[in-house]
Design a protein around this motif. Structure first.
Motif, short mmCIF file in Angstrom:
data_model
loop_
_atom_site.label_atom_id
_atom_site.label_comp_id
_atom_site.label_asym_id
_atom_site.label_seq_id
_atom_site.Cartn_x
_atom_site.Cartn_y
_atom_site.Cartn_z
N GLY A 71 0.79 -1.23 0.00
CA GLY A 71 0.00 0.00 0.00
C GLY A 71 0.81 1.27 0.00
N GLN A 72 2.11 1.20 -0.20
CA GLN A 72 2.95 2.40 -0.20
C GLN A 72 3.01 2.98 -1.62
OE1 GLN A 72 6.67 1.99 1.95
NE2 GLN A 72 5.91 0.15 2.99
N ASP A 73 1.91 3.56 -2.07
CA ASP A 73 1.76 4.04 -3.44
C ASP A 73 2.22 5.49 -3.54
OD1 ASP A 73 1.15 4.17 -6.07
OD2 ASP A 73 -1.02 4.03 -5.83
N SER A 74 3.50 5.75 -3.29
CA SER A 74 4.01 7.12 -3.32
C SER A 74 4.57 7.46 -4.69
CB SER A 74 5.11 7.30 -2.26
OG SER A 74 6.28 6.63 -2.67
N LEU A 75 4.71 8.76 -4.96
CA LEU A 75 5.26 9.20 -6.24
C LEU A 75 6.68 8.70 -6.41
CD1 LEU A 75 3.96 12.89 -6.43
CD2 LEU A 75 2.94 10.82 -7.39
N LYS A 76 7.46 8.65 -5.33
CA LYS A 76 8.84 8.21 -5.41
C LYS A 76 8.92 6.75 -5.83
CE LYS A 76 13.11 7.98 -2.70
NZ LYS A 76 13.74 8.26 -1.38
N ILE A 77 8.04 5.92 -5.26
CA ILE A 77 8.05 4.50 -5.61
C ILE A 77 7.60 4.30 -7.05
CG2 ILE A 77 7.07 2.25 -5.07
CD1 ILE A 77 6.77 3.22 -2.18
N ILE A 78 6.56 5.05 -7.46
CA ILE A 78 6.09 4.96 -8.85
C ILE A 78 7.21 5.34 -9.80
CG2 ILE A 78 4.51 5.93 -10.55
CD1 ILE A 78 3.15 4.01 -8.69
N GLY A 79 7.91 6.43 -9.50
CA GLY A 79 9.00 6.87 -10.36
C GLY A 79 10.10 5.83 -10.45
N ALA A 80 10.45 5.21 -9.32
CA ALA A 80 11.49 4.19 -9.31
C ALA A 80 11.07 2.97 -10.12
CB ALA A 80 11.82 3.78 -7.88
N LYS A 81 9.78 2.59 -10.03
CA LYS A 81 9.31 1.44 -10.80
C LYS A 81 9.31 1.75 -12.29
CE LYS A 81 5.58 -1.89 -11.39
NZ LYS A 81 4.33 -2.48 -10.88
N VAL A 82 8.87 2.96 -12.66
CA VAL A 82 8.88 3.35 -14.07
C VAL A 82 10.30 3.30 -14.62
CG1 VAL A 82 8.56 5.31 -15.63
CG2 VAL A 82 6.78 4.72 -13.99
N ASP A 83 11.25 3.81 -13.85
CA ASP A 83 12.64 3.80 -14.28
C ASP A 83 13.13 2.37 -14.50
OD1 ASP A 83 15.30 5.26 -14.58
OD2 ASP A 83 15.78 3.91 -12.93
#
Length: 753
Positions: A71-83
């Motif tokens: 449930g840690q749906d933060s912008l930082k995690i999203i950005g890291a996954k996209v990268d």
């Protein structure tokens, strides 16, 4: 039997038993030790993934997914996954993640109010997916060649147009974002709309023109019709040399990837205008993880062997061993790393082979990558024991320094008969080690960097080589700076717009003053350019007798779409950027570079292992065939040592010629060229308009023999053996490689809609 005889027999049996026991113990100890070493070696060839390893996006993706599952749906995690997804070549999944309804990111990520970093990631994802649907799915001889034109123009523009729209939005919010401005201009170029279609306030002018008035004829990328680009490759090394002794040059490639699709390739030159990949039959197809490779005849048997380096850039995750592959002379290779004793599980990508103790056998110096006092891996010097094994003597030789070494090269810079060593390093220090001769069988080195004047600039450097760029008979030093901010896109835009660069000089050319000192002449010869190279090498592309430069910009950042560069040497006084007219400025990542006459027509071609550090940045290799720049003459010279190394490492060639009425002298040392990519040890030498070689002088390193050959006919390949008076003519025929016209693209990739 008498008592005396019994005692004698007992003593005899005792001695025989003792000898057998000692032999058995020695045999057990030796083979037990080899078994232990082999276990260490095998373990190093199977690295474990870690999310802290920046070159392991698979582990980073798994980590991000584990956080999102909690449930840690933060912008930082999203950005890291996209990268991580883009590094794995999953651009569509990255786009879906950024644009999915109800995500933590802004529902309209293209709007100015959306997170800037995520908008840049989305713009890059569209740009790269557009590249995948065009340059990769419909690859041809013009794909990704800068400036993009002709057949390189995209036929499927949709995704690139979406990328351009995003970059325009980003630049409206931040007009000083040079990286986005560079990628925007490239996007327009792929659509055939540069420069006219680019908004005036965002245009970077002049990208389609050479900065110099000097032009050369366009090379042709023949990798596809020659089946040298049937599949994409990641970053890796290149060797061009004759591995089966048929006189024709073969191509061997490595990949630093560890996936099932990675491994080595051995393209045998069939002598009829075709190549065949025989890596599987040669027993090397499954050998992986090597960022750089080089050739050497380590055992002086007349067959060219292969040395592989691993672990570069990976720090504590790069404790991977090198591999020494013995050429068996029958088309196969045997891994002799453990038996030879060269087992060094430290991060490296650079080494140099030379006969450092002048005994006629090749030794190897390996430069390791130390990142701190706690992660220190001193350089190693392995002296050849002349029996297939090596002994490590760096500390005793005075060259066991520790640094973040990225390039190593060797030459006798002071002409005292002993090969010296130069190191380029990412920790800012350049190092020159003077070979002072032998202490027993071990050479002794002295750090003379300060005395040589090479410590005046402290900056990151990468590839390096010794060469005689001005034909004065003394080896000069070339090295590339590697200090920049952001991606190479940022530096390319700043350079094109004539804006200040974070590094004062990115290319360093040090002229040898003949007295043990060097002078930085990079500005004086026009090389004070912000070009940040990895794979690179030198050769004479127009046979004028002056050595030219090819630089591959292999930065791993996915935004670093920066053209590789070709510089022509103008009479030893200056260098002209002829990248655009030569059509060799591939925008993809240039790593192992070799320059060689692949088709035996007398002019040198350029081969580039083209591909990045990540699976998603893999690309097709380039093989730029020289169209023949002029009617200049040339000669190909193969040397064979007898007392000196069989492959003639370190031999010195001096050619006296008369070129259009002027007496000239051309100098060459037998090496494989640069520190990241290996050209053949066969010397391919242009002599301008000279119709004869007045005198060829060959100086052999170990024996000290000097041979003279007069009135030689050019435009042929010859062989010279140490101490023999006769020149052997090699009957090599010119090969026809066909044409790139109507060549079908590789059928290994389909476009994503």
């Amino acid at each position: 039997m008498t008592q005396k005889k019994i005692i004698v027999l007992a003593i005899f049996l005792f001695l025989v038993g003792g000898l057998c026991f000692a032999f058995g113990l020695g045999y057990w100890h030796k083979h037990s030790r080899l078994a232990r070493l082999r276990a260490v070696y095998e373990a190093g060839l199977h690295p474990s993934p870690s999310r802290f390893d920046i070159f392991c996006p698979e582990a980073e993706l798994a980590y991000c997914d584990s956080l999102l599952a909690r449930g840690q749906d933060s912008l930082k995690i999203i950005g890291a996954k996209v990268d991580a997804l883009m590094k794995l070549g999953e651009e569509q999944k990255a786009i879906d993640l950024l644009t999915r309804p109800g995500a933590a990111v802004n529902s309209d990520i293209s709007s100015p109010s959306a997170n800037s970093d995520l908008r840049k990631l989305l713009a890059l994802a569209y740009l790269r997916l557009g590249e995948r649907n065009n340059c990769l799915a419909h690859h041809n001889h013009s794909s990704c060649i800068f400036p993009i034109q002709g057949a390189g123009i995209y036929t499927d523009p949709y995704l690139t147009q979406k990328s351009i729209e995003l970059y325009q939005s980003i630049l409206r919010a931040d007009p000083l974002d040079l990286e986005s401005r560079w990628l925007l201009n490239l996007g327009y170029m792929t659509l055939g709309q540069y420069p006219a279609g680019v908004p005036a306030n965002l245009l970077i002018p002049g990208l389609d023109k050479d900065s110099s008035s000097i032009k050369v004829s366009a090379f042709q990328d023949m990798a596809m019709p020659l089946h040298l680009a049937d599949q994409r490759s990641m970053a890796g090394g290149t060797i061009i040399d004759d591995f089966n002794n048929d006189g024709n040059l073969d191509i061997v490639l490595s990949s630093w990837g560890w996936g099932p699709e990675d491994g080595m390739h051995y393209f045998r030159n069939n002598g009829n205008g075709t190549f065949t990949d025989i890596a599987t039959a040669a027993g090397i197809a499954g050998i992986k993880g090597s960022l750089n490779i080089m050739q050497v005849d380590y055992n002086n048997d007349g067959f060219t062997d292969i040395f592989m380096l691993r672990g570069g850039w990976r720090g504590e995750y790069g404790k991977q061993p090198p591999t020494l592959l013995k050429n068996n002379g029958d088309g196969t290779f045997t891994d002799v790393t453990v038996e030879s004793g060269i087992l060094s599980p430290h991060p490296t990508q650079t080494a140099v082979w030379a006969d450092f103790n002048n005994d006629g056998w090749p030794d190897v110096f390996i430069g390791h990558e130390s990142t701190s006092l706690y992660d220190s891996y001193p350089c190693e010097l392995w002296i050849n024991n002349q029996d297939g094994t090596f002994s490590e003597v760096a500390q005793a030789a005075g060259c066991g320094l520790a640094g973040f070494v990225k390039g190593v090269t060797s030459a006798d810079y002071d002409r005292d008969g002993w090969p010296d060593i130069y190191l380029s390093q990412r920790d800012g220090k350049k190092v020159l080690l003077k070979n002072k001769g032998l202490h027993t069988r071990i050479p002794t080195f002295e750090n003379v960097t300060h005395q040589a004047g090479l410590d005046k600039e402290v900056t990151y450097t990468f590839p390096a080589w010794f060469w005689d760029y001005d034909n004065d008979g003394w080896p000069d030093i070339f090295t590339c700076g590697y200090k920049f901010s952001g991606s190479l896109a940022n530096s390319e835009a700043a350079s094109a717009l004539h804006l200040p660069q974070p590094s004062s000089s990115s290319i360093y050319l040090y002229h040898n003053n003949h007295d043990g000192t060097f002078t930085d002449v990079s500005a004086a010869v026009g090389l004070d350019r912000p070009i940040f190279a990895m794979g690179s090498n030198f050769g004479d592309i127009d046979n004028d007798g002056w050595l030219d430069i090819y630089l591959g910009t292999g930065n791993p950042d996915l935004r670093s779409l920066s053209p590789n560069h070709l510089f022509k040497n103008v009479d030893g006084h200056s260098f002209a950027d002829v990248t655009r007219s030569a059509r060799v400025g591939n925008l993809q990542k240039g790593h192992g570079v070799a320059i060689a006459d692949l088709d035996n027509d007398g002019d040198q071609d350029i081969f580039v292992e083209t591909g990045g550090a990540y699976k998603g940045d893999a690309y097709y290799n380039s093989c730029y065939i020289n169209p023949g720049q002029n009617d200049n003459n040339w000669i190909g010279i193969t040397l064979e040592g007898r007392r000196s190394c069989r492959s003639a490492l370190g031999a010195h060639l001096i050619l006296h010629i008369t070129d259009e009425g002027l007496h000239r002298t051309i100098y060459r040392d037998v090496t494989s060229g640069g520190s990241f990519g290996a050209s053949p040890l066969r010397q391919e030498i242009g002599i301008g308009r000279a119709t004869r070689i007045d005198t060829l002088e060959v100086r052999w390193p170990t024996s000290g023999i000097v041979q003279y050959f007069t009135d030689l006919t050019p435009r042929r390949f010859i062989k010279i053996k140490e101490g023999e008076e006769q020149v052997e003519l090699l009957p090599l025929k010119k090969l026809s490689f066909g044409s790139t016209i109507d060549c079908p693209p590789p059928a290994t990739l389909t476009a994503i809609k």
